[in-house]
Write an enzyme that holds these catalytic residues in place. Structure first.
Site, PDB file in Angstrom:
ATOM      1  N   ASP A   1       0.411  -1.221  -0.118  1.00 51.05           N
ATOM      2  CA  ASP A   1      -0.085  -0.424  -0.284  1.00 51.05           C
ATOM      3  C   ASP A   1       0.977   1.271   0.310  1.00 51.05           C
ATOM      4  O   ASP A   1       1.312   2.090   1.189  1.00 51.05           O
ATOM      5  CB  ASP A   1      -1.374  -0.014   1.209  1.00 51.05           C
ATOM      6  CG  ASP A   1      -1.671   1.101   1.353  1.00 51.05           C
ATOM      7  OD1 ASP A   1      -2.203   1.506  -0.293  1.00 51.05           O
ATOM      8  OD2 ASP A   1      -2.194   1.811   2.451  1.00 51.05           O
TER       9      ASP A   1
ATOM     10  N   GLU B   1      -6.145   4.753  -9.359  1.00 49.11           N
ATOM     11  CA  GLU B   1      -7.397   5.366  -8.762  1.00 49.11           C
ATOM     12  C   GLU B   1      -7.765   6.689  -9.983  1.00 49.11           C
ATOM     13  O   GLU B   1      -7.275   7.303 -10.515  1.00 49.11           O
ATOM     14  CB  GLU B   1      -7.484   6.236  -7.717  1.00 49.11           C
ATOM     15  CG  GLU B   1      -8.831   6.453  -6.695  1.00 49.11           C
ATOM     16  CD  GLU B   1      -8.304   5.809  -5.789  1.00 49.11           C
ATOM     17  OE1 GLU B   1      -9.661   6.578  -4.348  1.00 49.11           O
ATOM     18  OE2 GLU B   1      -7.448   5.634  -4.581  1.00 49.11           O
TER      19      GLU B   1
ATOM     20  N   LYS C   1      -9.358   2.147 -10.010  1.00 52.83           N
ATOM     21  CA  LYS C   1      -9.933   2.258  -8.602  1.00 52.83           C
ATOM     22  C   LYS C   1     -10.795   3.133  -8.603  1.00 52.83           C
ATOM     23  O   LYS C   1     -10.886   3.975  -8.975  1.00 52.83           O
ATOM     24  CB  LYS C   1      -8.803   2.145  -7.937  1.00 52.83           C
ATOM     25  CG  LYS C   1      -7.993   2.214  -6.178  1.00 52.83           C
ATOM     26  CD  LYS C   1      -7.287   2.240  -5.449  1.00 52.83           C
ATOM     27  CE  LYS C   1      -7.598   1.164  -4.165  1.00 52.83           C
ATOM     28  NZ  LYS C   1      -6.282   2.177  -3.142  1.00 52.83           N
TER      29      LYS C   1
ATOM     30  N   THR D   1     -13.123   0.772  -3.391  1.00 55.02           N
ATOM     31  CA  THR D   1     -12.570   1.068  -1.722  1.00 55.02           C
ATOM     32  C   THR D   1     -12.956   1.849  -1.318  1.00 55.02           C
ATOM     33  O   THR D   1     -13.825   2.479  -1.510  1.00 55.02           O
ATOM     34  CB  THR D   1     -10.328   1.674  -2.409  1.00 55.02           C
ATOM     35  OG1 THR D   1     -10.249   1.715  -1.336  1.00 55.02           O
ATOM     36  CG2 THR D   1     -11.221   3.348  -3.307  1.00 55.02           C
TER      37      THR D   1
ATOM     38  N   PHE E   1     -11.693  -1.880   4.428  1.00 50.03           N
ATOM     39  CA  PHE E   1     -10.764  -1.091   5.384  1.00 50.03           C
ATOM     40  C   PHE E   1     -11.070  -1.324   6.977  1.00 50.03           C
ATOM     41  O   PHE E   1     -12.626  -1.179   7.181  1.00 50.03           O
ATOM     42  CB  PHE E   1     -11.475   0.919   5.351  1.00 50.03           C
ATOM     43  CG  PHE E   1     -10.581   1.351   4.379  1.00 50.03           C
ATOM     44  CD1 PHE E   1     -10.207   0.737   3.147  1.00 50.03           C
ATOM     45  CD2 PHE E   1     -10.117   2.666   4.226  1.00 50.03           C
ATOM     46  CE1 PHE E   1      -9.822   1.315   2.461  1.00 50.03           C
ATOM     47  CE2 PHE E   1      -9.485   3.383   3.177  1.00 50.03           C
ATOM     48  CZ  PHE E   1      -9.901   2.189   2.081  1.00 50.03           C
TER      49      PHE E   1
END
Length: 318
Positions: free
Chosen positions: A17, A96, A132, A156, A178
């Site tokens: 990450d 993203e 993403k 996400t 998350f």
């Protein structure tokens, strides 16, 4: 004895990450994930000034307006960073879509297709990229279309079971529920409670999603994300994938001991219910204060970093 990181890799695919190429090279993850915050941090390091200048020179040749040029440089920068990461990992990079498009299906589709086109121009095939998107209703709808076009997605900012379920029902390739950000909310809401990793709401959320996907035989990959401590990661060993920051990767790499697999695929199968409707999805989100607040906060945060990045580009263009 092997480190906890080596043992974890036996049960879960480890994803970095970060946009830090040195860390990616050191820990040798299968994949890497990025977002505007990580890209901004990498650019602010000053290590990519030459690359930025080359991209600006390229865009200058297209005779675009100032705003168009900034957008084009930002898109090319994100893809260029993805290319560098792909030299370090054997798998994929998650790239993203602009957070400002989180509630815009067509805008998200246009941006995703543009990013894939830029990767194609650079010789990177779409099977090495995950687009993403924030797991809003609109983001999930855009992902459904992209998946049908052969562009696989990573949804996400997942804080609520309804988000995960809707993603699976849309045939999304991968979701990132998350963990740490859920804990942050509950620590603020219930400061008197001492949450052990096993009992953390975020850990329990990922476990519930994982088991649900197994029992209903959804192929959507579950990738636990946003970790605050090693205990959370160990409590989710066996999850399909885990995306982990360099600091926690380092701790796992430097720590020995026996790691036990926690999540195991169930052979039990349950019939799938009818897909969630938009109104059902929005109501379930409305009823979850934590998910509503953290999703909005996450989108705002990514947007703020995207705008900071664009200001840096604008100043550099001059």
């Amino acid at each position: 004895m092997n480190s906890l990181l080596d043992q974890l890799k036996q049960y879960s695919t480890v994803v970095a990450d970060t946009g830090d190429l040195e860390a990616i090279g050191r820990f040798q993850p299968q994949d890497a994930t990025t977002n505007p915050s990580l890209i901004l941090k990498a650019v602010q390091s000053g290590h990519y000034d030459d690359m930025m200048d080359r991209l600006i020179d390229t865009v200058d040749q297209h005779n675009l307006s100032s705003d168009q040029a900034v957008t084009e440089v930002a898109d090319r920068l994100i893809v260029a960073m993805g290319q560098l990461i792909l030299r370090q990992v054997p798998g994929r990079v998650s790239t993203e879509v602009d957070a400002r498009l989180s509630f815009d299906v067509e805008g998200s589709l246009d941006k995703a297709r543009r990013l894939i086109a830029l990767y194609h121009e650079a010789g990177v095939t779409k099977d090495r990229v995950l687009i993403k998107l924030a797991a809003t209703w609109e983001g999930i709808c855009a992902a459904r279309v992209l998946e049908q076009e052969g562009v696989q997605c990573n949804l996400t900012l997942i804080f609520n079971f309804a988000q995960a379920r809707a993603c699976a029902e849309a045939d999304v390739y991968l979701i990132s529920p998350f963990v740490g950000r859920i804990l942050d909310w509950y620590r603020q809401a219930e400061p008197e409670v001492a949450f052990e990793p096993e009992a953390e709401p975020g850990v329990q959320s990922v476990r519930a999603i994982y088991q649900y996907f197994c029992e209903l035989d959804y192929p959507t990959i579950v990738m636990g994300a946003s970790f605050r401590n090693v205990g959370e990661i160990l409590a989710l060993s066996g999850c399909d994938r885990l995306t982990i920051s360099p600091a926690l990767l380092d701790t796992l790499d430097q720590t020995g001991g026996k790691l036990e697999r926690v999540l195991v695929r169930s052979s039990q199968r349950t019939p799938r219910p009818s897909p969630l409707t938009e109104s059902e999805f929005r109501w379930l989100m409305n009823e979850d204060a934590m998910a509503t607040e953290k999703l909005a906060e996450g989108i705002r945060g990514f947007n703020a970093d995207q705008q900071t990045l664009e200001r840096m580009i604008r100043e550099r263009i001059g």
